[in-house]
Design a protein around this motif. Sequence first.
Motif, PDB file in Angstrom:
ATOM      1  N   TYR A   1     -13.458  -8.994  36.483  1.00 11.15           N
ATOM      2  CA  TYR A   1     -12.234  -8.239  36.729  1.00 11.15           C
ATOM      3  C   TYR A   1     -10.975  -8.997  36.301  1.00 11.15           C
ATOM      4  O   TYR A   1      -9.918  -8.393  36.115  1.00 11.15           O
ATOM      5  CB  TYR A   1     -12.108  -7.940  38.231  1.00 11.15           C
TER       6      TYR A   1
ATOM      7  N   ASP B   1     -17.799  -3.641  34.746  1.00  8.25           N
ATOM      8  CA  ASP B   1     -18.420  -4.096  35.983  1.00  8.25           C
ATOM      9  C   ASP B   1     -18.646  -5.596  36.026  1.00  8.25           C
ATOM     10  O   ASP B   1     -18.763  -6.167  37.109  1.00  8.25           O
ATOM     11  CB  ASP B   1     -19.772  -3.388  36.169  1.00  8.25           C
TER      12      ASP B   1
ATOM     13  N   ASP C   1      -4.040  -4.516  33.524  1.00 13.37           N
ATOM     14  CA  ASP C   1      -3.843  -3.160  34.024  1.00 13.37           C
ATOM     15  C   ASP C   1      -2.597  -3.067  34.892  1.00 13.37           C
ATOM     16  O   ASP C   1      -1.738  -2.189  34.687  1.00 13.37           O
ATOM     17  CB  ASP C   1      -5.080  -2.735  34.814  1.00 13.37           C
TER      18      ASP C   1
ATOM     19  N   GLU D   1      -7.232  -0.290  38.096  1.00 13.03           N
ATOM     20  CA  GLU D   1      -8.412   0.148  37.352  1.00 13.03           C
ATOM     21  C   GLU D   1      -9.087  -1.084  36.749  1.00 13.03           C
ATOM     22  O   GLU D   1      -8.440  -1.865  36.058  1.00 13.03           O
ATOM     23  CB  GLU D   1      -8.029   1.122  36.248  1.00 13.03           C
ATOM     24  N   ILE D   2     -10.358  -1.221  37.001  1.00  5.80           N
ATOM     25  CA  ILE D   2     -11.151  -2.317  36.435  1.00  5.80           C
ATOM     26  C   ILE D   2     -12.156  -1.676  35.492  1.00  5.80           C
ATOM     27  O   ILE D   2     -13.060  -0.972  35.931  1.00  5.80           O
ATOM     28  CB  ILE D   2     -11.854  -3.125  37.538  1.00  5.80           C
TER      29      ILE D   2
ATOM     30  N   GLY E   1     -17.070  -7.047  38.890  1.00  6.80           N
ATOM     31  CA  GLY E   1     -15.997  -6.074  38.686  1.00  6.80           C
ATOM     32  C   GLY E   1     -16.217  -4.833  39.527  1.00  6.80           C
ATOM     33  O   GLY E   1     -15.281  -4.298  40.146  1.00  6.80           O
ATOM     34  N   ALA E   2     -17.454  -4.360  39.588  1.00  4.21           N
ATOM     35  CA  ALA E   2     -17.759  -3.178  40.395  1.00  4.21           C
ATOM     36  C   ALA E   2     -17.561  -3.466  41.873  1.00  4.21           C
ATOM     37  O   ALA E   2     -17.086  -2.605  42.634  1.00  4.21           O
ATOM     38  CB  ALA E   2     -19.192  -2.736  40.123  1.00  4.21           C
TER      39      ALA E   2
ATOM     40  N   ALA F   1     -11.013   0.009  46.844  1.00  5.06           N
ATOM     41  CA  ALA F   1     -11.028   1.396  47.311  1.00  5.06           C
ATOM     42  C   ALA F   1     -11.247   1.458  48.824  1.00  5.06           C
ATOM     43  O   ALA F   1     -10.617   2.267  49.525  1.00  5.06           O
ATOM     44  CB  ALA F   1     -12.119   2.181  46.574  1.00  5.06           C
TER      45      ALA F   1
ATOM     46  N   LEU G   1      -7.858  -6.665  35.211  1.00  2.00           N
ATOM     47  CA  LEU G   1      -7.049  -6.255  36.360  1.00  2.00           C
ATOM     48  C   LEU G   1      -5.596  -6.689  36.176  1.00  2.00           C
ATOM     49  O   LEU G   1      -4.659  -5.916  36.445  1.00  2.00           O
ATOM     50  CB  LEU G   1      -7.627  -6.846  37.642  1.00  2.00           C
TER      51      LEU G   1
ATOM     52  N   ARG H   1     -13.890  -3.450  42.633  1.00  2.00           N
ATOM     53  CA  ARG H   1     -13.427  -2.062  42.591  1.00  2.00           C
ATOM     54  C   ARG H   1     -13.764  -1.339  43.901  1.00  2.00           C
ATOM     55  O   ARG H   1     -12.926  -0.648  44.479  1.00  2.00           O
ATOM     56  CB  ARG H   1     -14.074  -1.349  41.406  1.00  2.00           C
ATOM     57  N   THR H   2     -15.000  -1.544  44.380  1.00  2.00           N
ATOM     58  CA  THR H   2     -15.404  -0.935  45.646  1.00  2.00           C
ATOM     59  C   THR H   2     -14.572  -1.469  46.814  1.00  2.00           C
ATOM     60  O   THR H   2     -14.126  -0.702  47.676  1.00  2.00           O
ATOM     61  CB  THR H   2     -16.898  -1.215  45.908  1.00  2.00           C
TER      62      THR H   2
END
Length: 540
Positions: A489, A486, A496, A482-483, A381-382, A389, A493, A385-386
């Motif tokens: 996802y 970590d 969200d 937004e997840i 998940g992290a 971004a 996801l 997210r990275t």
Amino acid sequence: MHRLRGSSTAWAAAALLTVLAVALVVRTVDAAALADAGRRLAASPGGALVALACFGAAFALRGWAWTRVLPALPPGQAWAGVHVALLGNRLLPLRLGEPLRVVSAVRRVPGLGPAAATASTVSLRGADTVALLAVGAGAAVALGLEVRDAGGAAVAVAGLVAAAVTGGGAWWLVRLRARGHAVRPPGAAAVAATLLAWPLEAVVVLVAARAVGLDLDVAGALVVTAAAVLAQVAAVAPGGLGTYEGGAVAGYVLLGHDPATGLAAAVVTRALTTVYALVAGGVAVLAPSPSLLGRLRLPRRLPPRPAAGPAPAADAPVVLVLPAHDEAASVADVVARAPRTVLGRPVRVVVVDDGSRDGTAVRARAAGAEVVEHGRNRGLGAAVRTGLAHGVGLGAAAVAFADADGEYPPEELAAVVGPVLAGDADYVVGSRFAGRIDRMLPHRRFGNRVLTWWVRWLTRHPVTDGQSGYRALSPAAAADAEIVHDYNYAQVLTLDLLGKGYRYAEVPISYGFRTTGTSFVRLGRYLRSVVPAVHRELNA
């Protein structure tokens, strides 16, 4: 530590008293009368159904009275609150159902504070007890009964305490109203509702008594109801087990009935009301929405689709993110197979190295990918997210991601990002089950089917693959995504983005089981991590 020890002692005492009460009832009750009652009710269930309907009407009146005191409380949630309390009092010791009534209202009604919910509950519960004393005393007078000595003193004390509680709750409501809270003390309508509720509740006592062969009228049923319910003020065991039966027997004895048969009638009453409490209380935990457990699904009506924002630049790339942890054996091949352009746009491959220790980052760079390193393993998940971004930072026309282990063919990137680039969707999932699966282990196929059904139920969307690792997002969706945990996802996801109004689509893709490395997914950890995260997402 002292609080924990005291709580354990209270629960142990409640358990001990429950066992003692059950043993006493079993030894004392008129078993023949109890058996006869069961046969009569089974042969002619109409009386029991009428009794339960009246019992339900009594609690509906109490819920309605609550809305008169607390106008912000919707009728459905008022009904749920009184029934959650009823269920809690049946299953928990020390009358812990009463706090659950407050919790139900506060958790399920936005903007309703605990002070208003508690003050209204205290005031109405006190008024309820005063009403019970009034109807019980009136019935006793009508029957020419005299309650003397200890019994009379107990009734007097109960009356004073109930009046004090009612007055204190009303004073609290007045203070809250002066501070701007939307509350009001119990008026004539609320008081009338609490008074009418008790004769309706007494119908259960009447039906139960006649089922065991006792000649009981309405006034007598009110006397027994008052004696049994007032005895529960000191209840410790769940449902006032023991104290309720003791109070009911005292009422039957006062009316001149045999104690053992009176106990049988009390047991039948408890059985009928417990069935109601379990059914209605169980429903009240879940309905109306939001449930006491919080929102369990996305609402039927979702917000409108967010504005798309400015159009991507003509040369804006499609960014393909490959989250990777110890994927040195496969990552270079996946990077090399990724197309250099899709639908007229350049493709930039970004590998998010999530703390690999096997040279994944080195091989990804050598194959031509950009690499973003976490430095330590933080979770899929992290990593996603990275990657999202980073893609937004690159000004992407679309951000896609797939696994770095080769299970999802990078050659099919155009199909996944196509609906996003065409403006038809903001969030696209590549569905394995709508496409071609070359190989999937049977237990994983089953697990994916079950979890997909769950996602379909959560989202109210026709999802065919809830766990696919091949997805694409528009620039707006990628920036807004937004997840919340970590570990993974997939579900959060989707919830969200759909919950924010983004348009969802699926496209068929191919899938082949990985030939290198091992999956990080373990059922126990997956459920421990994902289920709470889904609940948080739904109730954010």
